[in-house]
Design a protein around this motif. Structure first.
Motif, PDB file in Angstrom:
ATOM      1  N   GLU A   3       0.816  -1.203   0.000  1.00 21.08           N
ATOM      2  CA  GLU A   3       0.000   0.000   0.000  1.00 21.08           C
ATOM      3  C   GLU A   3       0.851   1.256   0.000  1.00 21.08           C
ATOM      4  O   GLU A   3       2.016   1.262   0.386  1.00 21.08           O
ATOM      5  CB  GLU A   3      -0.916   0.019   1.236  1.00 21.08           C
ATOM      6  N   CYS A   4       0.236   2.315  -0.447  1.00 12.79           N
ATOM      7  CA  CYS A   4       0.780   3.646  -0.292  1.00 12.79           C
ATOM      8  C   CYS A   4      -0.242   4.439   0.516  1.00 12.79           C
ATOM      9  O   CYS A   4      -1.433   4.376   0.246  1.00 12.79           O
ATOM     10  CB  CYS A   4       0.979   4.296  -1.673  1.00 12.79           C
ATOM     11  N   GLU A  14      -3.412  -3.939  -5.431  1.00 10.37           N
ATOM     12  CA  GLU A  14      -4.431  -4.754  -6.098  1.00 10.37           C
ATOM     13  C   GLU A  14      -5.405  -3.942  -6.941  1.00 10.37           C
ATOM     14  O   GLU A  14      -6.100  -4.503  -7.791  1.00 10.37           O
ATOM     15  CB  GLU A  14      -5.229  -5.569  -5.076  1.00 10.37           C
ATOM     16  N   VAL A  15      -5.461  -2.640  -6.740  1.00 11.05           N
ATOM     17  CA  VAL A  15      -6.372  -1.812  -7.539  1.00 11.05           C
ATOM     18  C   VAL A  15      -6.008  -1.869  -9.022  1.00 11.05           C
ATOM     19  O   VAL A  15      -6.865  -2.162  -9.870  1.00 11.05           O
ATOM     20  CB  VAL A  15      -6.399  -0.355  -7.022  1.00 11.05           C
ATOM     21  N   LEU A  17      -4.399  -4.179 -10.448  1.00 15.13           N
ATOM     22  CA  LEU A  17      -4.598  -5.577 -10.832  1.00 15.13           C
ATOM     23  C   LEU A  17      -6.043  -5.808 -11.267  1.00 15.13           C
ATOM     24  O   LEU A  17      -6.302  -6.410 -12.322  1.00 15.13           O
ATOM     25  CB  LEU A  17      -4.252  -6.498  -9.665  1.00 15.13           C
ATOM     26  N   ILE A  18      -7.005  -5.327 -10.480  1.00 10.70           N
ATOM     27  CA  ILE A  18      -8.415  -5.481 -10.812  1.00 10.70           C
ATOM     28  C   ILE A  18      -8.740  -4.744 -12.111  1.00 10.70           C
ATOM     29  O   ILE A  18      -9.456  -5.257 -12.979  1.00 10.70           O
ATOM     30  CB  ILE A  18      -9.302  -4.964  -9.666  1.00 10.70           C
ATOM     31  N   LEU A  19      -8.194  -3.548 -12.277  1.00 15.33           N
ATOM     32  CA  LEU A  19      -8.480  -2.743 -13.464  1.00 15.33           C
ATOM     33  C   LEU A  19      -8.038  -3.442 -14.746  1.00 15.33           C
ATOM     34  O   LEU A  19      -8.787  -3.496 -15.734  1.00 15.33           O
ATOM     35  CB  LEU A  19      -7.793  -1.380 -13.351  1.00 15.33           C
ATOM     36  N   ILE A  20      -6.829  -3.999 -14.722  1.00 15.93           N
ATOM     37  CA  ILE A  20      -6.319  -4.575 -15.966  1.00 15.93           C
ATOM     38  C   ILE A  20      -7.003  -5.902 -16.294  1.00 15.93           C
ATOM     39  O   ILE A  20      -7.269  -6.200 -17.458  1.00 15.93           O
ATOM     40  CB  ILE A  20      -4.775  -4.739 -15.906  1.00 15.93           C
ATOM     41  N   PHE A  21      -7.343  -6.699 -15.278  1.00 11.67           N
ATOM     42  CA  PHE A  21      -8.028  -7.955 -15.582  1.00 11.67           C
ATOM     43  C   PHE A  21      -9.497  -7.728 -15.938  1.00 11.67           C
ATOM     44  O   PHE A  21     -10.086  -8.514 -16.676  1.00 11.67           O
ATOM     45  CB  PHE A  21      -7.873  -8.945 -14.426  1.00 11.67           C
ATOM     46  N   PHE A  22     -10.074  -6.649 -15.430  1.00 12.29           N
ATOM     47  CA  PHE A  22     -11.406  -6.259 -15.903  1.00 12.29           C
ATOM     48  C   PHE A  22     -11.341  -5.941 -17.393  1.00 12.29           C
ATOM     49  O   PHE A  22     -12.204  -6.367 -18.174  1.00 12.29           O
ATOM     50  CB  PHE A  22     -11.902  -5.051 -15.126  1.00 12.29           C
ATOM     51  N   ALA A  23     -10.297  -5.210 -17.795  1.00 13.75           N
ATOM     52  CA  ALA A  23     -10.130  -4.860 -19.221  1.00 13.75           C
ATOM     53  C   ALA A  23      -9.956  -6.114 -20.072  1.00 13.75           C
ATOM     54  O   ALA A  23     -10.545  -6.233 -21.149  1.00 13.75           O
ATOM     55  CB  ALA A  23      -8.928  -3.932 -19.384  1.00 13.75           C
ATOM     56  N   THR A 219      -1.078   3.636 -11.186  1.00 10.21           N
ATOM     57  CA  THR A 219       0.255   3.157 -10.813  1.00 10.21           C
ATOM     58  C   THR A 219       1.257   4.296 -10.750  1.00 10.21           C
ATOM     59  O   THR A 219       2.072   4.385  -9.823  1.00 10.21           O
ATOM     60  CB  THR A 219       0.742   2.087 -11.816  1.00 10.21           C
ATOM     61  N   ILE A 220       1.205   5.185 -11.732  1.00  5.32           N
ATOM     62  CA  ILE A 220       2.149   6.301 -11.783  1.00  5.32           C
ATOM     63  C   ILE A 220       2.006   7.208 -10.569  1.00  5.32           C
ATOM     64  O   ILE A 220       3.006   7.621  -9.955  1.00  5.32           O
ATOM     65  CB  ILE A 220       1.951   7.111 -13.087  1.00  5.32           C
ATOM     66  N   PHE A 221       0.767   7.503 -10.161  1.00  7.74           N
ATOM     67  CA  PHE A 221       0.550   8.512  -9.120  1.00  7.74           C
ATOM     68  C   PHE A 221       0.428   7.940  -7.707  1.00  7.74           C
ATOM     69  O   PHE A 221       0.683   8.656  -6.734  1.00  7.74           O
ATOM     70  CB  PHE A 221      -0.706   9.329  -9.453  1.00  7.74           C
ATOM     71  N   PHE A 222       0.042   6.660  -7.565  1.00  8.86           N
ATOM     72  CA  PHE A 222      -0.278   6.166  -6.230  1.00  8.86           C
ATOM     73  C   PHE A 222       0.522   4.950  -5.756  1.00  8.86           C
ATOM     74  O   PHE A 222       0.428   4.585  -4.592  1.00  8.86           O
ATOM     75  CB  PHE A 222      -1.768   5.819  -6.133  1.00  8.86           C
TER      76      PHE A 222
END
Length: 475
Positions: A3-4, A14-15, A17-23, A219-222
């Protein structure tokens, strides 16, 4: 948990991760459907209106016959795509894993996603060109392969989790990783047919590209770097240092205390065979259900969503209840997972009604514990400074050898489609029996090691007691 912390808000790895597998899953079955449609009227030169009936809920005899003609071509195309993706990704992963140990995780969490953004945009463009051969869709893999691919991305995600966890909570974290990955798949599957019904092929692919872009920005910002002091010089040169690959292999195969090397290599073999079967039958499930049960795209996506949901719940129950609360060790959990997969394969192979397909998905629910439990077991044997290299080799072998599952299962499917399209499920069940025996072998080896360690401790204590007695007597 990785986490950050920004203010009082926790941002987790994991955020993305969920985004890319949703895509991925939003567009996966849509892409297969488009390839089937294009193959029918472009490659095989059938009437476009007849081809549009493929995948309908109530096909007539002509449509059912056409389905059997088209599907082997599509299966072949899927096989070629899998071979290209798997081969290049495996080689890239062997380089990227050790590279990220030196130069940091963030670059590999960013660059491959950029490749997917471009790939989906290219796919949307090709979907607009209605008379273009479906073989051109293979060009969409070029941006992904050039930027590292999914294998490198997953390897570094696992390394990231390893960096920020310890031995006591790593198994749980690997389970959360697997469950949330399945959640992304579930959400993508649920949305897929409905988004397509409301839009069209190009729009679906553009939406997938947009979610990959969200992953990239997040990923870049968080997401912070997990390597404390990553090197900054020689990054490009580091990609072409072959000693990184040789060091990776040496680390995995190095001699370890007791029988630990045997256990590590057995774990690599188990996961590799598991992915081989998953890749093989996974690429055929959609075609199998269309052929045997005449399912439409909507029916398939609903099933995939239900399958993903049971996978998430099964993983959560297995990891939290059985492993964390009931303290069932990883080795026993692995056996349970393979038994679950075996039952699911047999049920699907024997299915004659649609509800039995859902029963097969429910039977496979505990299969979700396999990857996290095997990786957790490996992480307790291999030191932290070596675990990234071992994970890289595991993912690379999964990708390289696992791609063999597609041609093997495709050949079986094409050879049996006219008799029983579900025979490949029994082949998978047979492989799971071998996996169960391999897992039992690991249990026996671990028990022998524990017994030997116990006897060694007892002997050392006895020696200390004798020494104490001898000293007392001499006094």
């Amino acid at each position: 948990m990785p986490e950050c912390i920004i203010g009082n808000t926790k941002i987790h790895i994991e955020v993305p991760l969920i985004l890319i597998f949703f895509a991925f899953l939003l567009s996966d079955s849509i892409k297969t459907n488009l390839v089937i449609f294009r193959t029918c009227y472009v490659t095989l030169d059938y009437n476009k209106s007849e081809c549009a009936l493929l995948g309908s809920k109530h096909p007539d005899n002509n449509t059912a016959k056409l389905e059997k003609i088209v599907e082997p071509y599509v299966a072949l195309m899927n096989m070629v795509g899998s071979l290209l993706d798997g081969g290049v990704s495996a080689v890239t992963c062997l380089v990227i894993g050790p590279w990220s140990d030196r130069f940091g995780r963030r670059p590999v969490l960013i660059i491959p996603v950029l490749g997917y953004v471009v790939s989906y945009m290219l796919l949307a463009l090709l979907a607009v060109l209605e008379n273009l051969s479906p073989w051109y869709f293979l060009l969409c893999s070029i941006p992904v392969l050039a930027t590292g691919g999914l294998s490198s991305y997953l390897t570094v995600l696992l390394c990231y989790i390893t960096d920020v966890t310890n031995e006591s909570n790593r198994g749980m974290r690997m389970g959360v990783f697997e469950a949330l990955l399945a959640l992304g798949i579930f959400l993508g599957n649920v949305s897929s047919s409905y988004v397509f019904e409301a839009t069209n092929y190009p729009t679906v692919f553009l939406i997938s590209s947009a979610f990959c872009m969200l992953n990239l920005l997040f990923t870049i910002f968080f997401i912070p770097e997990s390597i404390t002091t990553p090197e900054s010089e020689g990054r490009l040169k580091g990609l072409f240092q072959f000693e990184n690959v040789t060091d990776l292999v040496k680390t995995t195969f190095k001699k370890r205390r007791n029988y630990d090397r045997c256990v590590v290599l057995s774990c690599v073999l188990m996961l590799t065979i598991f992915i081989l079967v998953i890749n093989g039958d996974g690429a055929l499930i959609f075609l199998f259900l269309r052929e045997k049960f005449h399912w439409s795209l909507e029916q398939y996506t609903l099933f995939s969503a239900a399958h993903s949901l049971t996978w998430v719940l099964g993983t959560a129950v297995g990891i939290y209840l059985l492993h964390k609360l009931l303290k069932i060790p990883e080795t026993i959990m692995i056996v349970i997972g393979f038994i679950s997969m075996f039952i699911g394969a047999v049920v699907m192979g024997l299915a004659i009604y649609s509800w039995q397909i859902y029963a097969a998905a429910f039977s496979r629910a505990l299969g979700g514990v396999l990857s996290p439990m095997v990786r957790s077991l490996v992480s307790k044997i291999v030191p932290n400074e070596e675990i990234g290299k071992v994970f890289a080799l595991i993912v690379a072998s999964e990708s390289l050898i696992g791609m063999g599952g597609s041609p093997i299962f495709t050949a079986i499917y094409n050879a049996t489609i006219s008799t029983d399209a579900g025979i490949f499920n029994f082949v998978a069940a047979g492989v799971y029996i071998v996996e169960i025996l391999l897992a039992i072998g690991i249990i026996l080896v671990r028990n022998v090691t524990t017994t030997e360690n116990y006897n060694q401790i007892v002997n050392e204590n006895d020696d200390e007691e004798r020494s104490t007695v001898d000293v007392s007597t001499s006094s």
